[in-house]
Every structure is written in structure tokens, then in C-alpha cells.
Design a protein around this motif. Structure first.
Motif, PDB file in Angstrom:
ATOM      1  N   LEU A   1      -8.011  -0.833  -2.678  1.00  0.00           N
ATOM      2  CA  LEU A   1      -9.045  -1.696  -2.104  1.00  0.00           C
ATOM      3  C   LEU A   1      -9.142  -3.012  -2.873  1.00  0.00           C
ATOM      4  O   LEU A   1      -9.381  -4.070  -2.274  1.00  0.00           O
ATOM      5  CB  LEU A   1     -10.398  -0.978  -2.116  1.00  0.00           C
TER       6      LEU A   1
ATOM      7  N   ILE B   1      -6.388  -5.217  -1.528  1.00  0.00           N
ATOM      8  CA  ILE B   1      -6.767  -5.810  -0.238  1.00  0.00           C
ATOM      9  C   ILE B   1      -7.758  -6.958  -0.438  1.00  0.00           C
ATOM     10  O   ILE B   1      -7.650  -8.014   0.188  1.00  0.00           O
ATOM     11  CB  ILE B   1      -7.339  -4.729   0.699  1.00  0.00           C
ATOM     12  N   ASP B   2      -8.722  -6.757  -1.349  1.00  0.00           N
ATOM     13  CA  ASP B   2      -9.715  -7.799  -1.625  1.00  0.00           C
ATOM     14  C   ASP B   2      -9.065  -9.077  -2.158  1.00  0.00           C
ATOM     15  O   ASP B   2      -9.455 -10.186  -1.778  1.00  0.00           O
ATOM     16  CB  ASP B   2     -10.751  -7.302  -2.642  1.00  0.00           C
TER      17      ASP B   2
ATOM     18  N   LEU C   1       0.817  -1.221   0.000  1.00  0.00           N
ATOM     19  CA  LEU C   1       0.000   0.000   0.000  1.00  0.00           C
ATOM     20  C   LEU C   1       0.848   1.267   0.000  1.00  0.00           C
ATOM     21  O   LEU C   1       0.417   2.306  -0.503  1.00  0.00           O
ATOM     22  CB  LEU C   1      -0.959  -0.004   1.200  1.00  0.00           C
TER      23      LEU C   1
ATOM     24  N   ARG D   1      -8.326  -1.378   5.053  1.00  0.00           N
ATOM     25  CA  ARG D   1      -9.355  -0.755   4.209  1.00  0.00           C
ATOM     26  C   ARG D   1      -9.762   0.613   4.756  1.00  0.00           C
ATOM     27  O   ARG D   1      -9.878   1.597   4.003  1.00  0.00           O
ATOM     28  CB  ARG D   1     -10.600  -1.647   4.133  1.00  0.00           C
TER      29      ARG D   1
ATOM     30  N   ASN E   1      -9.523  -5.276   7.368  1.00  0.00           N
ATOM     31  CA  ASN E   1     -10.526  -4.215   7.521  1.00  0.00           C
ATOM     32  C   ASN E   1      -9.905  -2.918   8.033  1.00  0.00           C
ATOM     33  O   ASN E   1     -10.319  -1.820   7.628  1.00  0.00           O
ATOM     34  CB  ASN E   1     -11.661  -4.675   8.440  1.00  0.00           C
TER      35      ASN E   1
ATOM     36  N   LYS F   1      -9.541   3.384  -6.120  1.00  0.00           N
ATOM     37  CA  LYS F   1     -10.167   2.068  -5.951  1.00  0.00           C
ATOM     38  C   LYS F   1      -9.145   0.926  -5.926  1.00  0.00           C
ATOM     39  O   LYS F   1      -9.373  -0.111  -5.306  1.00  0.00           O
ATOM     40  CB  LYS F   1     -11.161   1.810  -7.097  1.00  0.00           C
TER      41      LYS F   1
ATOM     42  N   THR G   1      -7.056   3.110   4.151  1.00  0.00           N
ATOM     43  CA  THR G   1      -6.959   3.426   2.724  1.00  0.00           C
ATOM     44  C   THR G   1      -8.072   4.387   2.316  1.00  0.00           C
ATOM     45  O   THR G   1      -7.838   5.351   1.574  1.00  0.00           O
ATOM     46  CB  THR G   1      -7.036   2.131   1.887  1.00  0.00           C
ATOM     47  N   ARG G   2      -9.287   4.131   2.777  1.00  0.00           N
ATOM     48  CA  ARG G   2     -10.417   5.013   2.426  1.00  0.00           C
ATOM     49  C   ARG G   2     -10.208   6.420   2.977  1.00  0.00           C
ATOM     50  O   ARG G   2     -10.602   7.414   2.367  1.00  0.00           O
ATOM     51  CB  ARG G   2     -11.724   4.424   2.958  1.00  0.00           C
TER      52      ARG G   2
END
Length: 306
Positions: free
Chosen positions: A252, A255-256, A171, A238, A235, A249, A241-242
Motif C-alpha cells: 500500500l 501504491i501511495d 506488486l 489497493r 484504488n 502494509k 492488495t488488501r
């Protein structure tokens, strides 16, 4: 010594020593970037090494003190514009790296000096061990390009260094040097550049003789937390990051894909990674970041990689 690929293009060379170790060298100046020519040549060199009776084990390295700066980003523009044909889905990540190198019946060791970034590190991670110099730089900086690692990095890095550290490395796009990589478990030993190849040769033969562990990093589980704990870490990443990059995007998506591997297993997640990489490569974010990164790579570092 034999060469795979045209002398005018990126290629690999293979040289078999009296000890039965084949040294495969990536040659694509200035940073041994992984052009499609190099990746095809790498598979051909591996196929030769696996077929030869005089080869017991394999060492992968890069010419002139640089392992590999990663997939040649100059190819991204051609793929985005439709001028360069994108490799068939899963060819590099699954057929070349996973099914040819990692699954080989002969052990391989990556001998890392200089840069091992992006696809370069992903090639190193499919080897059964990694030896590096103290000054080597190892990292996955693809998110700077609006992409995610596309050659298995989302699955192998967490299994080698743990979930929290791998998320941080991906990241933030920050590389680690040899000694930190050793502490993390990303490499197995750190030696001087003068000792690098000979140490890697001996290590490969020790793996063959079962004096050292024969590890397929895709299936390592000792660094991965329990599912509940892993989901908490993911989480948290996430949420961070948000907050830090609310309009992006692709972090994310990264991470997914990491979570996909933990929940459903790494092999299916490799194909999810490949699909996501291809989709992101054609995204507006990547198309906007690509020219900036290409300019930055040439003007600041005097080379092109990631």
C-alpha cells in the motif's frame, strides 16, 4: 580503459572508443549487484565521462552478460542492524541517478543482457534509451523483501510502461523478458548479445544527433492516464492488495508513492520514495523477509540480488 573503485570490491570500468562513446561496465560478480562501492564508482565513471572532451555519449552495461541483479541484499542486513551506514537520504536516487545520469548533457544508453532487476533496472531506466537481448529479465522485485523500489522505480516504471502494467510488475515482483519489454516500451530495441554493445553505441550517437529521441523517463507523460482514471486504477490495486495480503502494509505504501508522483509530480515523489524505503528497511516485515530472501537467493539461484 580505467577502473573506478578497488579491484577487491565492486567497481565500474570505463573505456572510450574511437567513436567517442564511453562504455561504463558494472563489475561485481556473480550478478553485478549494486553495492555502495559500485554506486559510488558509477558516479565517478559518469563524472569522468562528462568531463572528458573525447566523450560524446555513454553506454552503461554489466560484465559477463549480466547487466545488474540489483542492490546487493547482503548490505540490507548490515543497514538493518546498524553495522553499515545507510547512504544519506536521496544520494543514490537523486544525486547519482537523477541529477548525474538522467540530467547529463551527454546521452546514455543501457545495454541490457541477463538480469536487470531492482536497482539494476532502476539504473537502466535513468538512461535515455535501453537496448536489450531477448533473454534479458527486467523487473522490480523489492516487495518480496518487504520494501518498495528505492532508486526511482515507483516513478519511472509507470511512465515507461503505463500505470496498470507497472503496478502488476511491482506488486507481483514478476520480471518481463526482452520482447515483452519492447512491446511495453520498457526497452527501445531487442538485439542479439553479439550485437548489443555496438547497437547501443550507435543508438547513443543517434540520440546525440537527434536521430533518436532523447528521453528523460522521469518526465514522460504519454503513458500516464488522466488523474481520475489513474486514481481508479490505483484504488482497484489497493482493494486487490488488501484482499490478497491484508496484513502487509508495504504494498500500500508503494501504491501511495506512485500516486504521489502522479498528483504532485515525480521529483517530489522521489524523496517520498527514498524516505519510505528507509523506513521500510527498518520495519519488522523487512527484517523477517530479509533472512528468508537471502537464504532463498543463495540456495535457489546461487546468487544474491534484488
Amino acid at each position: 580503459m580505467s577502473e573506478m573503485g578497488s579491484k577487491n570490491k565492486g567497481r565500474t570500468m570505463i573505456e572510450v572508443g574511437a567513436d567517442g562513446v564511453a562504455v561504463i561496465t558494472i563489475v561485481n560478480p556473480p550478478v553485478n549487484s549494486l553495492s555502495l562501492d559500485v554506486l559510488q564508482s558509477l558516479k565517478e565513471s559518469y563524472d569522468e565521462a562528462l568531463q572528458r572532451d573525447d566523450v560524446k555519449a555513454i553506454v552503461v552495461t554489466g560484465a559477463k552478460g549480466k547487466f545488474s541483479g540489483g542492490f546487493d541484499i547482503s548490505a540490507f542486513g548490515g543497514i538493518q542492524e546498524g553495522k553499515v551506514q545507510q547512504p544519506k537520504s536521496g544520494y543514490i536516487s537523486v544525486e547519482v541517478l537523477t541529477d548525474t545520469i538522467e540530467a547529463a548533457r551527454k546521452p546514455s544508453v543501457a545495454a541490457i543482457d541477463g538480469l536487470a532487476l531492482g536497482g539494476g533496472l532502476e539504473v537502466a531506466m535513468v538512461c535515455h534509451a535501453r537496448i536489450s537481448t531477448p533473454t534479458a529479465q527486467l523487473g522490480l522485485p523489492e516487495l518480496q523483501l518487504g520494501l518498495i523500489p528505492g532508486f526511482g522505480g515507483t516513478q519511472r516504471l509507470p511512465r515507461l510502461v503505463g500505470l496498470a502494467k507497472s503496478l502488476e510488475m511491482m506488486l507481483t515482483s514478476k520480471a518481463v523478458k526482452g520482447e515483452e519489454a519492447l512491446q511495453l516500451g520498457l526497452v527501445d530495441a531487442v538485439v542479439s548479445s553479439q550485437e548489443l554493445i555496438n547497437t547501443a553505441r550507435r543508438w547513443a550517437l543517434d540520440i546525440l544527433a537527434r536521430r533518436k529521441p532523447w528521453v528523460a523517463s522521469l518526465y514522460k507523460t504519454d503513458k500516464i492516464e488522466s488523474l481520475g482514471e489513474a486514481r481508479q486504477i490505483l484504488n482497484f490495486a489497493r482493494a486487490q492488495t488488501r484482499r490478497r495480503a491484508p496484513n502487509l502494509k508495504h504494498p500500500l505504501v508503494c501504491i501511495d508513492i506512485i500516486e504521489e508522483g502522479i498528483v504532485n509530480g515525480p521529483k517530489p515523489a522521489l524523496m517520498k520514495e527514498v524516505e519510505a524505503f528507509g523506513r521500510l528497511l527498518k520495519s519488522d516485515t523487512s527484517k523477517k523477509l530479509y533472512p528468508h530472501l537471502l537464504c532463498s537467493a543463495w540456495n535457489i539461484k546461487g546468487s544474491r540480488y534484488y
